[in-house]
Design a protein around this motif. Structure first.
Motif, PDB file in Angstrom:
ATOM      1  N   TRP A  59       5.237 -21.015  14.757  1.00 16.97           N
ATOM      2  CA  TRP A  59       4.444 -21.117  13.530  1.00 16.97           C
ATOM      3  C   TRP A  59       5.060 -22.104  12.549  1.00 16.97           C
ATOM      4  N   SER A  62       7.788 -11.481   3.639  1.00 18.06           N
ATOM      5  CA  SER A  62       7.213 -12.587   2.881  1.00 18.06           C
ATOM      6  C   SER A  62       8.319 -13.475   2.345  1.00 18.06           C
ATOM      7  N   ALA A  63       8.017 -14.756   2.223  1.00 19.34           N
ATOM      8  CA  ALA A  63       8.938 -15.701   1.590  1.00 19.34           C
ATOM      9  C   ALA A  63       8.847 -15.599   0.071  1.00 19.34           C
ATOM     10  N   SER A 123       0.313 -19.854   0.082  1.00 15.79           N
ATOM     11  CA  SER A 123       0.776 -20.471   1.324  1.00 15.79           C
ATOM     12  C   SER A 123      -0.242 -20.326   2.452  1.00 15.79           C
ATOM     13  N   ASN A 142       7.644 -16.366  17.030  1.00 17.85           N
ATOM     14  CA  ASN A 142       7.349 -14.928  17.092  1.00 17.85           C
ATOM     15  C   ASN A 142       6.766 -14.554  18.446  1.00 17.85           C
ATOM     16  N   TYR A 146      -4.379 -10.171   9.415  1.00 15.41           N
ATOM     17  CA  TYR A 146      -2.930 -10.200   9.610  1.00 15.41           C
ATOM     18  C   TYR A 146      -2.268  -9.381   8.509  1.00 15.41           C
ATOM     19  N   ASN A 201       4.473  -7.912  16.176  1.00 12.97           N
ATOM     20  CA  ASN A 201       5.491  -8.895  16.566  1.00 12.97           C
ATOM     21  C   ASN A 201       6.910  -8.411  16.297  1.00 12.97           C
ATOM     22  N   THR A 258      -0.171 -20.214   6.920  1.00 12.19           N
ATOM     23  CA  THR A 258       0.605 -20.294   8.169  1.00 12.19           C
ATOM     24  C   THR A 258      -0.325 -20.657   9.318  1.00 12.19           C
ATOM     25  N   THR A 279       1.434  -8.918   7.372  1.00 10.69           N
ATOM     26  CA  THR A 279       2.811  -9.339   7.579  1.00 10.69           C
ATOM     27  C   THR A 279       3.790  -8.275   7.071  1.00 10.69           C
ATOM     28  N   SER A 324      -0.415 -15.017  -1.664  1.00  7.53           N
ATOM     29  CA  SER A 324       0.463 -16.140  -2.011  1.00  7.53           C
ATOM     30  C   SER A 324      -0.359 -17.415  -1.883  1.00  7.53           C
ATOM     31  N   SER A 371       5.320  -7.307  12.016  1.00 10.32           N
ATOM     32  CA  SER A 371       4.007  -7.664  11.477  1.00 10.32           C
ATOM     33  C   SER A 371       2.919  -7.245  12.461  1.00 10.32           C
TER      34      SER A 371
HETATM   35  C1  BTN Z   1       4.180 -15.916   2.262  1.00  7.63           C
HETATM   36  O1  BTN Z   1       5.355 -15.545   2.336  1.00  7.63           O
HETATM   37  O2  BTN Z   1       3.813 -16.792   1.422  1.00  7.63           O
HETATM   38  C2  BTN Z   1       3.128 -15.336   3.148  1.00  7.63           C
HETATM   39  C3  BTN Z   1       3.659 -14.480   4.242  1.00  7.63           C
HETATM   40  C4  BTN Z   1       4.305 -15.278   5.356  1.00  7.63           C
HETATM   41  C5  BTN Z   1       4.781 -14.418   6.503  1.00  7.63           C
HETATM   42  C6  BTN Z   1       5.431 -15.209   7.615  1.00  7.63           C
HETATM   43  S1  BTN Z   1       4.252 -16.119   8.588  1.00  7.63           S
HETATM   44  C7  BTN Z   1       5.473 -16.443   9.826  1.00  7.63           C
HETATM   45  C8  BTN Z   1       6.327 -15.189   9.941  1.00  7.63           C
HETATM   46  N1  BTN Z   1       5.770 -14.265  10.921  1.00  7.63           N
HETATM   47  C9  BTN Z   1       5.322 -13.149  10.356  1.00  7.63           C
HETATM   48  O3  BTN Z   1       4.791 -12.215  10.971  1.00  7.63           O
HETATM   49  N2  BTN Z   1       5.527 -13.178   9.023  1.00  7.63           N
HETATM   50  C10 BTN Z   1       6.216 -14.393   8.625  1.00  7.63           C
END
Ligand code: BTN
Length: 128
Positions: A97, A38-39, A75, A118, A33, A12, A77, A35, A73, A16
């Motif tokens: 998302w 990260s947040a 979390s 995305n 997935y 994306n 998504t 990524t 994490s 990611s």
């Molecule tokens: C987190 O940060 O707790 C888990 C990883 C989150 C990644 C986000 S999901 C939406 C966005 N698109 C991605 O490819 N990565 C971020």
């Protein structure tokens, strides 16, 4: 006409990666997935995803949704979107998302959900 199926490797606009490995005839699918962002400050790890797409062998531009269960994490998504075939015959997944982070108390609920957009393109290997 060329049909869009989610099976395969995708990247994306954030960099990611995801790989969708199993696609059932009813449209249920599973994958991994990875990524790029990260947040959190946790070390990023590959995480499983589970989803569903409409009629994978019939529709040209199917809608779909999937959930990513982040292993590093607390979390979750959810992504929802549609697979389009552009003028050059290239597939693109246009998605939105919701990223839900863990709130310790109900008063913090208001700030626990991020929303975003995305676009994914198919990762084509030189062999193909
Ligand atoms: C987190 O940060 O707790 C888990 C990883 C989150 C990644 C986000 S999901 C939406 C966005 N698109 C991605 O490819 N990565 C971020």
């Amino acid at each position: 006409v060329k049909k869009c199926s989610l099976t395969g490797r995708w990247v994306n606009d954030l960099g990611s990666n995801m790989t969708i490995m199993t696609m059932k005839s009813n449209g249920d699918f599973a994958g991994i997935y990875y990524t790029a962002v990260s947040a959190t400050t946790k070390k990023i790890e590959r995480s499983p995803l589970l989803g569903s797409q409409h009629q994978p062998y019939l529709l040209k531009q199917p809608t779909f949704g999937f959930t990513v269960h982040w292993t590093f994490s607390d979390s979750i998504t959810v992504f929802t979107g549609q697979c389009f075939v552009d003028e050059d015959g290239k597939e693109v997944l246009k998605t939105m998302w919701l990223l839900r982070s863990h709130a310790d108390k109900p008063i913090d609920d208001w700030k626990a959900t991020l929303v975003g957009y995305n676009e994914f393109k198919r990762l084509e290997s030189p062999m193909e």
